[in-house]
Design a protein around this motif. Structure first.
Motif, PDB file in Angstrom:
ATOM      1  N   ARG A   1       0.849  -1.198   0.000  1.00  0.00           N
ATOM      2  CA  ARG A   1       0.000   0.000   0.000  1.00  0.00           C
ATOM      3  C   ARG A   1       0.878   1.238   0.000  1.00  0.00           C
ATOM      4  NH1 ARG A   1      -5.205   1.200   0.653  1.00  0.00           N
ATOM      5  NH2 ARG A   1      -5.832   3.172   1.602  1.00  0.00           N
ATOM      6  N   ALA A   2       0.532   2.196  -0.865  1.00  0.00           N
ATOM      7  CA  ALA A   2       1.307   3.425  -0.975  1.00  0.00           C
ATOM      8  C   ALA A   2       1.233   4.223   0.320  1.00  0.00           C
ATOM      9  CB  ALA A   2       0.791   4.266  -2.144  1.00  0.00           C
ATOM     10  N   SER A   3       2.296   4.985   0.593  1.00  0.00           N
ATOM     11  CA  SER A   3       2.341   5.772   1.821  1.00  0.00           C
ATOM     12  C   SER A   3       1.567   7.071   1.706  1.00  0.00           C
ATOM     13  CB  SER A   3       3.801   6.078   2.185  1.00  0.00           C
ATOM     14  OG  SER A   3       4.445   6.779   1.122  1.00  0.00           O
ATOM     15  N   GLN A   4       1.308   7.539   0.461  1.00  0.00           N
ATOM     16  CA  GLN A   4       0.571   8.776   0.260  1.00  0.00           C
ATOM     17  C   GLN A   4      -0.187   8.705  -1.056  1.00  0.00           C
ATOM     18  OE1 GLN A   4       3.512  11.843   0.205  1.00  0.00           O
ATOM     19  NE2 GLN A   4       4.445  11.174  -1.698  1.00  0.00           N
ATOM     20  N   PRO A   5      -1.253   9.525  -1.199  1.00  0.00           N
ATOM     21  CA  PRO A   5      -2.017   9.498  -2.446  1.00  0.00           C
ATOM     22  C   PRO A   5      -1.164   9.972  -3.627  1.00  0.00           C
ATOM     23  CG  PRO A   5      -3.232  10.613  -0.693  1.00  0.00           C
ATOM     24  CD  PRO A   5      -1.832  10.448  -0.208  1.00  0.00           C
ATOM     25  N   SER A   6      -1.502   9.489  -4.805  1.00  0.00           N
ATOM     26  CA  SER A   6      -0.796   9.894  -6.019  1.00  0.00           C
ATOM     27  C   SER A   6      -1.812  10.075  -7.137  1.00  0.00           C
ATOM     28  CB  SER A   6       0.249   8.849  -6.417  1.00  0.00           C
ATOM     29  OG  SER A   6      -0.356   7.593  -6.628  1.00  0.00           O
ATOM     30  N   ILE A   7      -1.444  10.884  -8.140  1.00  0.00           N
ATOM     31  CA  ILE A   7      -2.294  11.056  -9.321  1.00  0.00           C
ATOM     32  C   ILE A   7      -2.311   9.751 -10.095  1.00  0.00           C
ATOM     33  CG2 ILE A   7      -2.490  12.249 -11.531  1.00  0.00           C
ATOM     34  CD1 ILE A   7      -1.361  14.714 -10.216  1.00  0.00           C
ATOM     35  N   VAL A   8      -3.493   9.332 -10.519  1.00  0.00           N
ATOM     36  CA  VAL A   8      -3.617   8.046 -11.208  1.00  0.00           C
ATOM     37  C   VAL A   8      -4.354   8.239 -12.527  1.00  0.00           C
ATOM     38  CG1 VAL A   8      -3.567   6.682  -9.088  1.00  0.00           C
ATOM     39  CG2 VAL A   8      -5.758   7.482  -9.976  1.00  0.00           C
ATOM     40  N   VAL A   9      -4.045   7.366 -13.487  1.00  0.00           N
ATOM     41  CA  VAL A   9      -4.771   7.304 -14.756  1.00  0.00           C
ATOM     42  C   VAL A   9      -5.097   5.843 -15.021  1.00  0.00           C
ATOM     43  CG1 VAL A   9      -3.728   9.371 -15.748  1.00  0.00           C
ATOM     44  CG2 VAL A   9      -2.636   7.154 -16.105  1.00  0.00           C
ATOM     45  N   PRO A  10      -6.196   5.563 -15.697  1.00  0.00           N
ATOM     46  CA  PRO A  10      -6.531   4.168 -16.004  1.00  0.00           C
ATOM     47  C   PRO A  10      -5.650   3.630 -17.115  1.00  0.00           C
ATOM     48  CG  PRO A  10      -8.154   5.615 -16.964  1.00  0.00           C
ATOM     49  CD  PRO A  10      -7.256   6.487 -16.147  1.00  0.00           C
TER      50      PRO A  10
ATOM     51  N   LEU B   1      -5.079   0.822 -12.611  1.00  0.00           N
ATOM     52  CA  LEU B   1      -4.735   2.225 -12.419  1.00  0.00           C
ATOM     53  C   LEU B   1      -3.222   2.355 -12.309  1.00  0.00           C
ATOM     54  CD1 LEU B   1      -7.397   3.459  -9.829  1.00  0.00           C
ATOM     55  CD2 LEU B   1      -7.396   3.806 -12.300  1.00  0.00           C
ATOM     56  N   PHE B   2      -2.664   3.356 -12.999  1.00  0.00           N
ATOM     57  CA  PHE B   2      -1.230   3.607 -12.957  1.00  0.00           C
ATOM     58  C   PHE B   2      -0.962   4.883 -12.174  1.00  0.00           C
ATOM     59  CE2 PHE B   2      -1.379   0.745 -16.520  1.00  0.00           C
ATOM     60  CZ  PHE B   2      -0.161   0.082 -16.493  1.00  0.00           C
ATOM     61  N   PRO B   3      -0.070   4.857 -11.165  1.00  0.00           N
ATOM     62  CA  PRO B   3       0.315   6.098 -10.501  1.00  0.00           C
ATOM     63  C   PRO B   3       1.229   6.923 -11.409  1.00  0.00           C
ATOM     64  CG  PRO B   3       1.598   4.271  -9.633  1.00  0.00           C
ATOM     65  CD  PRO B   3       0.607   3.676 -10.596  1.00  0.00           C
ATOM     66  N   VAL B   4       0.952   8.212 -11.521  1.00  0.00           N
ATOM     67  CA  VAL B   4       1.737   9.102 -12.377  1.00  0.00           C
ATOM     68  C   VAL B   4       2.633   9.960 -11.490  1.00  0.00           C
ATOM     69  CG1 VAL B   4       1.647  10.931 -14.110  1.00  0.00           C
ATOM     70  CG2 VAL B   4      -0.095   9.137 -14.099  1.00  0.00           C
TER      71      VAL B   4
ATOM     72  N   LYS C   1      -7.434  16.945 -17.786  1.00  0.00           N
ATOM     73  CA  LYS C   1      -8.413  15.980 -18.272  1.00  0.00           C
ATOM     74  C   LYS C   1      -7.759  15.117 -19.338  1.00  0.00           C
ATOM     75  CE  LYS C   1     -12.528  18.792 -17.345  1.00  0.00           C
ATOM     76  NZ  LYS C   1     -13.751  19.390 -17.921  1.00  0.00           N
ATOM     77  N   VAL C   2      -7.818  13.807 -19.154  1.00  0.00           N
ATOM     78  CA  VAL C   2      -7.154  12.889 -20.076  1.00  0.00           C
ATOM     79  C   VAL C   2      -8.195  12.103 -20.865  1.00  0.00           C
ATOM     80  CG1 VAL C   2      -5.113  12.672 -18.622  1.00  0.00           C
ATOM     81  CG2 VAL C   2      -6.999  11.073 -18.322  1.00  0.00           C
ATOM     82  N   VAL C   3      -7.795  11.672 -22.046  1.00  0.00           N
ATOM     83  CA  VAL C   3      -8.666  10.880 -22.910  1.00  0.00           C
ATOM     84  C   VAL C   3      -8.675   9.444 -22.412  1.00  0.00           C
ATOM     85  CG1 VAL C   3      -9.059  10.052 -25.247  1.00  0.00           C
ATOM     86  CG2 VAL C   3      -8.209  12.372 -24.879  1.00  0.00           C
ATOM     87  N   LEU C   4      -9.861   8.922 -22.167  1.00  0.00           N
ATOM     88  CA  LEU C   4     -10.005   7.541 -21.707  1.00  0.00           C
ATOM     89  C   LEU C   4     -10.247   6.594 -22.873  1.00  0.00           C
ATOM     90  CD1 LEU C   4     -12.311   8.025 -18.587  1.00  0.00           C
ATOM     91  CD2 LEU C   4      -9.815   8.111 -18.718  1.00  0.00           C
ATOM     92  N   ASN C   5     -11.108   6.989 -23.784  1.00  0.00           N
ATOM     93  CA  ASN C   5     -11.440   6.168 -24.945  1.00  0.00           C
ATOM     94  C   ASN C   5     -11.274   7.013 -26.203  1.00  0.00           C
ATOM     95  OD1 ASN C   5     -12.276   3.827 -23.467  1.00  0.00           O
ATOM     96  ND2 ASN C   5     -14.151   4.933 -22.938  1.00  0.00           N
ATOM     97  N   GLY C   6     -10.786   6.361 -27.255  1.00  0.00           N
ATOM     98  CA  GLY C   6     -10.572   7.060 -28.515  1.00  0.00           C
ATOM     99  C   GLY C   6      -9.177   7.611 -28.674  1.00  0.00           C
ATOM    100  N   ASN C   7      -8.313   7.387 -27.664  1.00  0.00           N
ATOM    101  CA  ASN C   7      -6.956   7.937 -27.775  1.00  0.00           C
ATOM    102  C   ASN C   7      -6.142   7.259 -28.870  1.00  0.00           C
ATOM    103  OD1 ASN C   7      -6.954   5.596 -26.340  1.00  0.00           O
ATOM    104  ND2 ASN C   7      -5.677   6.321 -24.668  1.00  0.00           N
ATOM    105  N   PHE C   8      -6.465   6.009 -29.170  1.00  0.00           N
ATOM    106  CA  PHE C   8      -5.723   5.345 -30.236  1.00  0.00           C
ATOM    107  C   PHE C   8      -6.025   5.997 -31.581  1.00  0.00           C
ATOM    108  CE2 PHE C   8      -5.477   2.090 -33.568  1.00  0.00           C
ATOM    109  CZ  PHE C   8      -4.140   1.745 -33.466  1.00  0.00           C
ATOM    110  N   MET C   9      -7.271   6.368 -31.810  1.00  0.00           N
ATOM    111  CA  MET C   9      -7.632   7.034 -33.050  1.00  0.00           C
ATOM    112  C   MET C   9      -6.975   8.407 -33.139  1.00  0.00           C
ATOM    113  SD  MET C   9      -9.442   4.901 -34.699  1.00  0.00           S
ATOM    114  CE  MET C   9     -10.435   3.424 -34.458  1.00  0.00           C
ATOM    115  N   ILE C  10      -6.963   9.132 -32.011  1.00  0.00           N
ATOM    116  CA  ILE C  10      -6.304  10.442 -31.992  1.00  0.00           C
ATOM    117  C   ILE C  10      -4.819  10.290 -32.281  1.00  0.00           C
ATOM    118  CG2 ILE C  10      -5.737  12.421 -30.545  1.00  0.00           C
ATOM    119  CD1 ILE C  10      -8.364  11.970 -29.066  1.00  0.00           C
ATOM    120  N   ASP C  11      -4.196   9.295 -31.665  1.00  0.00           N
ATOM    121  CA  ASP C  11      -2.768   9.090 -31.869  1.00  0.00           C
ATOM    122  C   ASP C  11      -2.469   8.684 -33.313  1.00  0.00           C
ATOM    123  OD1 ASP C  11      -0.079   8.843 -30.500  1.00  0.00           O
ATOM    124  OD2 ASP C  11      -0.245   6.846 -31.385  1.00  0.00           O
TER     125      ASP C  11
END
Length: 547
Positions: free
Chosen positions: A329-338, A374-377, A386-396
Motif C-alpha cells: 500500500r502506498a504511503s501517500q495518495p498519487s495522481i492516477v490514470v486508467p 490504475l497507474f500512478p503518475v 483531463k485525459v482521454v479515456l477512450n478514442g486515444n488510439f484514433m487520436i494518436d
C-alpha cells in the motif's frame, strides 16, 4: 484470364475492402470507461463567430512513415484538433485525473518448500545394525518421544556388560572395611552408567537382565512432524552420527517466490502476501515475507523471496506450485490514470490531455506499477488535467500519420468542400479556384491551380499558386511548398505516402510554379504552405483526385 474472371476478382476485392471499412467503423465507435463513473463525451468548442478547423499540428522534426527513425512514436507536445463529428465518430471520452491510495499487487510464481528452520534429523548415537524399524515410509507422521528404530550395537552391548560387572563389584565390596575400595567401586558404576546415558540408553535398558537376550537400543524421535526423508532400511549397518530420518513440521511452510529485479524495490520483510494454488480451491492463505535471498538467478533474472505461511489441514506439501501476490500500500495518495488512457510507444508512455476547442495534446508521463488497472503518475500530469479515456488510439493515429481523420472516417471537416471553415479573427484566410476547393488560413490568400485536373498518377503535374496579401497585392518574396499526402491503410499493410514539392517564384507567370507526381491513383490530401522570413503567413488545405 478472361474478362469475366477479371470482373469477379475486382468485385471480390471491393467486397473485402468494404468489410474492413465496416469493422474499423464499429471498433471506432465502441468504447468503455474504466476510470470515472461519469465520463465526458468531448465536443469541440465553438463560439458565435468562429468554428475551429480540424488540424493536426505535428511538432517540427516529425515526419511520416518514410522518415521514422530510432525515436519512433508520437512526440510529446503534439496537438490534434478534431471537429465535433470526428470526436463523436471516434467515441472520445475524457475524465479529470484524480488521486488515490494505490495498493500495488505484484504477482509471482512460487514453490512450496520445507521450512528449513523446522527440520529435525533423527540420527544414531552409536554404530550398529538396524534390527527393527517402527517408521516404514516417507510421509508418515511422528511425535516427539515416539520410538522409530531398534539398533544392536556390539559396542553398547560391551558397555552394558561392563556396567553390570561394575554393579556386581560394588555389591561385593559393601561389607568391606576398605572405604577407598568402596568409593572406587561406586565411581566405576557411575562412570559406566554415564557412558550409557550419553548413548541415549535408558536406566530400564541398563538394568534389563542379561537373560533378556541380545541388548538392543531404541532410538526415539526428537521432534514431532512428518517424515520427509528416510535414509535407512531394516538390517542396515550404520555408523555413529548417521541420519536415519528427517522430520519436518509442516504446520508452517515456506513459499519461495521468484520476483523480477525491477519489482524488488517494492518487496520488503514483513510484507503481506496472498497465496493461491490448485490445492486451495476458493481459498486464500495469508503469509508474510521473511527473507529475501542476496543473489539472483542468472538465467531468469529473478530473486527468490521466502514467504512463511500457515498450512491448515496440511493442504500444501513441498514441491507444489502456487501463485503469490505481494500486497503493498502506498504511503501517500498519487495522481492516477486508467490503463485505457495510457499509450506505450516503446520509448515512452503517452496520454492525451484535452484542451479547449477540441484540441488534444500528447503528453509524456512517468508511471509506476499498475494497481487494479490504475497507474500512478509521478511526472507529466497535474490536478485539473483531463485525459482521454477512450478514442486515444484514433487520436494518436491521426497525429502519428499526419493524415487527418479523413483517412478513417471518409472525410474530415479539414478537407470538406461542402462546409468551408469560417476564419476566426486574426486567423489565416484563403480560397481555391476551379474544382479544387478547400480551407485556408493566415492574413495572406492562396489560390491553387492544378493542371491537369484531375491529376495523373506517375506523370508530372503542374501546380501553380497565386499568393496575395491582405491588401490584394501579390507577394513575391515568400517560400512556397506543397505536400501531397496519401493516408496510410493499415488493413492493406500500406504505409502513408508523402511527396513534397517546392514551388519557386516565376516572374513571367507572376505565380509560384512547380511540378510533381502523385505516386498512385486515388484521393490525395493537399497542403500548400507559404513562409516569409521563416514564419508561416498562409496555409491552404484541400483534396485532389488522381487517375
Amino acid at each position: 484470364m478472361t474478362a469475366k474472371e477479371t470482373k469477379l476478382i475486382a468485385l471480390s476485392a471491393g467486397a473485402g475492402m468494404l468489410a474492413v471499412t465496416l469493422v474499423v467503423a464499429v471498433l471506432a465507435v465502441r468504447g468503455t470507461n474504466v476510470f470515472s463513473g461519469q465520463p465526458t463525451a468531448v465536443a469541440a468548442g465553438t463560439t458565435a463567430n468562429s468554428q475551429p478547423a480540424a488540424k493536426a499540428d505535428i511538432m517540427p522534426g516529425m515526419s511520416g512513415a518514410a522518415d521514422s527513425g530510432a525515436d519512433s512514436g508520437t512526440q510529446p507536445g503534439t496537438t490534434v484538433e478534431l471537429s465535433p463529428a470526428e470526436i463523436t465518430a471516434a467515441g472520445v471520452q475524457v475524465a479529470e485525473v484524480r488521486t488515490a491510495m494505490l495498493s500495488t499487487n505484484i504477482e509471482a510464481f512460487g514453490r512450496v518448500e520445507q521450512p528449513e528452520a523446522q527440520l529435525a534429523a533423527v540420527s544414531s548415537r552409536m554404530g550398529g545394525r538396524i534390527d527393527k524399524l517402527y517408521v516404514q515410509y516417507t510421509g508418515e507422521k511422528v511425535r516427539s518421544g515416539q520410538p522409530v528404530a531398534d539398533i544392536y550395537s556390539p559396542e553398547v552391548a560391551t558397555a552394558i556388560e561392563e556396567y553390570r560387572l561394575a554393579q556386581e563389584n560394588r555389591n561385593g565390596l559393601r561389607q568391606s572395611d576398605d572405604s577407598y575400595a568402596r568409593a572406587q567401586a561406586d565411581a566405576l558404576v557411575r562412570a559406566s552408567q554415564h557412558r550409557l546415558e550419553l548413548w541415549g540408553i535408558s536406566e530400564k535398558q541398563m538394568d534389563a537382565p542379561s537373560a533378556a537376550g541380545v541388548p538392543h537400543v531404541t532410538i526415539y524421535a526428537y521432534a514431532s512432524g512428518t517424515v520427509v526423508e528416510r535414509k535407512v532400511t531394516q538390517g542396515q549397518y550404520v555408523n555413529a552420527g548417521d541420519t536415519l530420518f528427517t522430520v519436518a513440521d509442516l504446520n508452517q511452510v515456506w513459499i519461495k517466490a521468484d520476483v523480477y529485479e525491477e519489482q524488488l524495490p517494492q518487496i520488503h520483510a514483513g510484507q503481506q502476501v496472498d497465496i493461491k494454488g490448485e490445492s486451495l480451491p476458493n481459498q486464500t492463505l495469508h503469509g508474510r515475507v521473511d527473507f529475501i535471498e542476496p543473489s539472483a538467478n542468472m538465467q531468469t533474472r529473478t530473486v527468490p523471496v521466502h514467504v512463511h505461511v500457515g498450512n491448515p489441514g496440511m493442504r500444501l506439501v513441498p514441491g507444489m506450485f502456487v501463485n503469490a501476490t505481494f500486497m503493498s500500500r502506498a504511503s501517500q495518495p498519487s495522481i492516477v490514470v486508467p490503463r485505457s488512457a495510457l499509450l506505450d510507444t516503446g520509448t515512452r508512455k503517452i496520454v492525451y490531455v484535452a484542451r479547449p476547442n477540441g484540441v488534444f495534446e500528447a503528453r509524456a508521463v512517468q508511471v509506476g506499477a499498475a494497481s487494479d488497472d490504475l497507474f500512478p503518475v509521478s511526472k507529466g500530469l497535474a490536478m485539473g488535467d483531463k485525459v482521454v479515456l477512450n478514442g486515444n488510439f484514433m487520436i494518436d493515429s491521426q497525429a502519428h500519420l499526419s493524415s487527418g481523420m479523413s483517412g478513417l472516417y471518409g472525410g474530415s471537416k479539414e478537407f470538406s468542400a461542402e462546409s468551408p471553415a469560417q476564419a476566426a479573427p486574426g486567423a489565416s484566410t484563403g480560397h481555391a479556384t476551379g474544382p479544387a476547393t478547400g480551407t485556408a488560413e493566415a492574413a495572406a490568400k492562396i489560390e491553387l491551380h492544378v493542371d491537369p485536373n484531375p491529376m495523373k498518377s506517375g506523370e508530372d503535374n503542374s501546380f501553380q499558386v497565386t499568393l496575395t496579401g491582405g491588401d490584394g497585392k501579390p507577394i513575391t518574396d515568400a517560400t512556397v511548398s506543397m505536400a501531397l499526402v496519401m493516408p496510410a491503410m493499415p488493413s492493406m499493410s500500406m504505409p502513408e505516402m508523402k511527396s513534397t514539392i517546392a514551388l519557386p517564384w516565376a516572374p513571367d507567370r507572376k505565380a509560384y510554379i512547380g511540378k510533381g507526381q502523385p505516386g498512385m491513383a486515388g484521393t490525395w490530401n493537399v497542403q500548400v504552405e507559404a513562409r516569409r522570413n521563416g514564419a508561416v503567413i498562409a496555409t491552404f488545405r484541400t483534396r485532389q483526385s488522381a487517375n
